[in-house]
Design a protein around this motif. Structure first.
Motif, PDB file in Angstrom:
ATOM      1  N   ARG A   3       0.831  -1.205   0.000  1.00 24.01           N
ATOM      2  CA  ARG A   3       0.000   0.000   0.000  1.00 24.01           C
ATOM      3  C   ARG A   3       0.864   1.253   0.000  1.00 24.01           C
ATOM      4  O   ARG A   3       0.546   2.227  -0.677  1.00 24.01           O
ATOM      5  CB  ARG A   3      -0.943  -0.001   1.199  1.00 24.01           C
ATOM      6  CG  ARG A   3      -2.055  -1.034   1.118  1.00 24.01           C
ATOM      7  CD  ARG A   3      -2.900  -1.036   2.385  1.00 24.01           C
ATOM      8  NE  ARG A   3      -3.572   0.225   2.609  1.00 24.01           N
ATOM      9  CZ  ARG A   3      -4.736   0.573   2.072  1.00 24.01           C
ATOM     10  NH1 ARG A   3      -5.356  -0.264   1.291  1.00 24.01           N
ATOM     11  NH2 ARG A   3      -5.285   1.742   2.342  1.00 24.01           N
ATOM     12  N   TYR A   5       3.867   1.548  -1.261  1.00 26.63           N
ATOM     13  CA  TYR A   5       4.434   1.681  -2.602  1.00 26.63           C
ATOM     14  C   TYR A   5       3.384   2.228  -3.574  1.00 26.63           C
ATOM     15  O   TYR A   5       3.640   3.163  -4.327  1.00 26.63           O
ATOM     16  CB  TYR A   5       4.959   0.334  -3.105  1.00 26.63           C
ATOM     17  CG  TYR A   5       5.335   0.368  -4.563  1.00 26.63           C
ATOM     18  CD1 TYR A   5       6.489   0.999  -4.996  1.00 26.63           C
ATOM     19  CD2 TYR A   5       4.493  -0.197  -5.529  1.00 26.63           C
ATOM     20  CE1 TYR A   5       6.817   1.057  -6.340  1.00 26.63           C
ATOM     21  CE2 TYR A   5       4.811  -0.143  -6.868  1.00 26.63           C
ATOM     22  CZ  TYR A   5       5.971   0.485  -7.267  1.00 26.63           C
ATOM     23  OH  TYR A   5       6.279   0.545  -8.593  1.00 26.63           O
ATOM     24  N   LEU A   6       2.189   1.635  -3.539  1.00 24.52           N
ATOM     25  CA  LEU A   6       1.142   2.057  -4.468  1.00 24.52           C
ATOM     26  C   LEU A   6       0.660   3.474  -4.200  1.00 24.52           C
ATOM     27  O   LEU A   6       0.237   4.168  -5.125  1.00 24.52           O
ATOM     28  CB  LEU A   6      -0.026   1.076  -4.429  1.00 24.52           C
ATOM     29  CG  LEU A   6       0.280  -0.316  -4.988  1.00 24.52           C
ATOM     30  CD1 LEU A   6      -0.933  -1.220  -4.833  1.00 24.52           C
ATOM     31  CD2 LEU A   6       0.727  -0.247  -6.438  1.00 24.52           C
ATOM     32  N   TYR A   9       2.776   5.495  -6.294  1.00 26.46           N
ATOM     33  CA  TYR A   9       3.023   4.973  -7.639  1.00 26.46           C
ATOM     34  C   TYR A   9       3.017   6.108  -8.658  1.00 26.46           C
ATOM     35  O   TYR A   9       2.129   6.947  -8.675  1.00 26.46           O
ATOM     36  CB  TYR A   9       1.975   3.925  -8.025  1.00 26.46           C
ATOM     37  CG  TYR A   9       2.203   3.363  -9.402  1.00 26.46           C
ATOM     38  CD1 TYR A   9       3.201   2.430  -9.627  1.00 26.46           C
ATOM     39  CD2 TYR A   9       1.447   3.785 -10.485  1.00 26.46           C
ATOM     40  CE1 TYR A   9       3.434   1.923 -10.891  1.00 26.46           C
ATOM     41  CE2 TYR A   9       1.664   3.287 -11.756  1.00 26.46           C
ATOM     42  CZ  TYR A   9       2.666   2.362 -11.949  1.00 26.46           C
ATOM     43  OH  TYR A   9       2.906   1.870 -13.204  1.00 26.46           O
ATOM     44  N   PHE A  11       2.402   7.019 -12.277  1.00 30.21           N
ATOM     45  CA  PHE A  11       1.756   6.520 -13.492  1.00 30.21           C
ATOM     46  C   PHE A  11       2.565   6.834 -14.752  1.00 30.21           C
ATOM     47  O   PHE A  11       2.310   6.272 -15.808  1.00 30.21           O
ATOM     48  CB  PHE A  11       0.339   7.091 -13.615  1.00 30.21           C
ATOM     49  CG  PHE A  11      -0.594   6.534 -12.598  1.00 30.21           C
ATOM     50  CD1 PHE A  11      -1.208   5.313 -12.792  1.00 30.21           C
ATOM     51  CD2 PHE A  11      -0.857   7.224 -11.425  1.00 30.21           C
ATOM     52  CE1 PHE A  11      -2.066   4.784 -11.854  1.00 30.21           C
ATOM     53  CE2 PHE A  11      -1.717   6.710 -10.474  1.00 30.21           C
ATOM     54  CZ  PHE A  11      -2.327   5.478 -10.687  1.00 30.21           C
ATOM     55  N   MET A 119      -3.887   1.041 -14.907  1.00 30.17           N
ATOM     56  CA  MET A 119      -3.301   0.875 -13.570  1.00 30.17           C
ATOM     57  C   MET A 119      -4.080   1.642 -12.510  1.00 30.17           C
ATOM     58  O   MET A 119      -4.034   1.299 -11.328  1.00 30.17           O
ATOM     59  CB  MET A 119      -1.845   1.352 -13.554  1.00 30.17           C
ATOM     60  CG  MET A 119      -0.872   0.452 -14.262  1.00 30.17           C
ATOM     61  SD  MET A 119      -0.731  -1.146 -13.472  1.00 30.17           S
ATOM     62  CE  MET A 119      -0.018  -0.709 -11.891  1.00 30.17           C
ATOM     63  N   ALA A 120      -4.797   2.659 -12.893  1.00 28.93           N
ATOM     64  CA  ALA A 120      -5.454   3.535 -11.923  1.00 28.93           C
ATOM     65  C   ALA A 120      -6.514   2.805 -11.099  1.00 28.93           C
ATOM     66  O   ALA A 120      -6.560   2.953  -9.874  1.00 28.93           O
ATOM     67  CB  ALA A 120      -6.068   4.745 -12.625  1.00 28.93           C
ATOM     68  N   ILE A 123      -5.120   0.199  -8.477  1.00 28.41           N
ATOM     69  CA  ILE A 123      -4.420   0.914  -7.409  1.00 28.41           C
ATOM     70  C   ILE A 123      -5.424   1.608  -6.497  1.00 28.41           C
ATOM     71  O   ILE A 123      -5.313   1.540  -5.272  1.00 28.41           O
ATOM     72  CB  ILE A 123      -3.383   1.903  -7.995  1.00 28.41           C
ATOM     73  CG1 ILE A 123      -2.207   1.114  -8.576  1.00 28.41           C
ATOM     74  CG2 ILE A 123      -2.908   2.877  -6.933  1.00 28.41           C
ATOM     75  CD1 ILE A 123      -1.187   1.940  -9.295  1.00 28.41           C
ATOM     76  N   ILE A 126      -7.076  -0.992  -4.222  1.00 34.31           N
ATOM     77  CA  ILE A 126      -6.193  -1.433  -3.142  1.00 34.31           C
ATOM     78  C   ILE A 126      -6.067  -0.356  -2.069  1.00 34.31           C
ATOM     79  O   ILE A 126      -6.060  -0.647  -0.883  1.00 34.31           O
ATOM     80  CB  ILE A 126      -4.797  -1.821  -3.706  1.00 34.31           C
ATOM     81  CG1 ILE A 126      -4.924  -3.108  -4.532  1.00 34.31           C
ATOM     82  CG2 ILE A 126      -3.790  -1.997  -2.583  1.00 34.31           C
ATOM     83  CD1 ILE A 126      -3.689  -3.448  -5.336  1.00 34.31           C
ATOM     84  N   LEU A 127      -6.015   0.891  -2.523  1.00 35.36           N
ATOM     85  CA  LEU A 127      -5.854   1.991  -1.572  1.00 35.36           C
ATOM     86  C   LEU A 127      -7.184   2.427  -0.963  1.00 35.36           C
ATOM     87  O   LEU A 127      -7.204   3.276  -0.059  1.00 35.36           O
ATOM     88  CB  LEU A 127      -5.172   3.185  -2.253  1.00 35.36           C
ATOM     89  CG  LEU A 127      -3.750   2.936  -2.747  1.00 35.36           C
ATOM     90  CD1 LEU A 127      -3.237   4.160  -3.492  1.00 35.36           C
ATOM     91  CD2 LEU A 127      -2.826   2.552  -1.602  1.00 35.36           C
TER      92      LEU A 127
END
Length: 129
Positions: A3, A5-6, A9, A11, A119-120, A123, A126-127
């Motif tokens: 979390r 790291y993300l 992140y 983009f 990817m958005a 992520i 997860i967040l």
């Protein structure tokens, strides 16, 4: 840990990598560099729109359509008349190339931009955003 790291992140990583990849043609490195300043969705959709317009223009050229008011030429004019800086910069980068080559480079950029957008959502999930 993931979390953390993300949460930070970047983009732009795929674009940053492409911009300095010596194995890519210069035009693709330059397109990637131009795209880093663009938002996720707008950057993707504007690149996609221009790529599709160049694909249509290449198809017309292959069919020997020479009409100045052909659908592809009108579409390209419409895009340029909107005077969106990002699309104008992309156009300027590829306009001197053969239409098929320009379309291929813009399609490549569109693919990179789509992967960036894709990817958005994971992520954000997860967040918890």
């Amino acid at each position: 840990m993931i979390r953390d790291y993300l949460a930070t992140y970047d983009f732009n990583l795929p674009l940053d990598d492409a911009a300095v990849d010596p194995d890519l043609p210069l035009v693709r490195r330059r397109l990637a560099s131009l795209a880093t300043a663009e938002g996720l969705n707008a950057g993707y959709y504007e690149a996609q729109e221009l790529a599709e317009a160049f694909l249509d223009a290449a198809r017309e050229a292959n069919a020997e359509v020479g009409d100045d008011d052909s659908p592809a030429r009108l579409r390209l004019r419409d895009i340029l008349d909107r005077d969106l800086e990002y699309q104008r910069e992309l156009f300027e980068e590829v306009c001197a190339l053969p239409l098929a080559d320009a379309a291929a480079h813009l399609c490549w950029l569109t693919d990179v931009m789509k992967r960036r957008v894709d990817m958005a959502r994971p992520i954000a999930e997860i967040l918890g955003r």
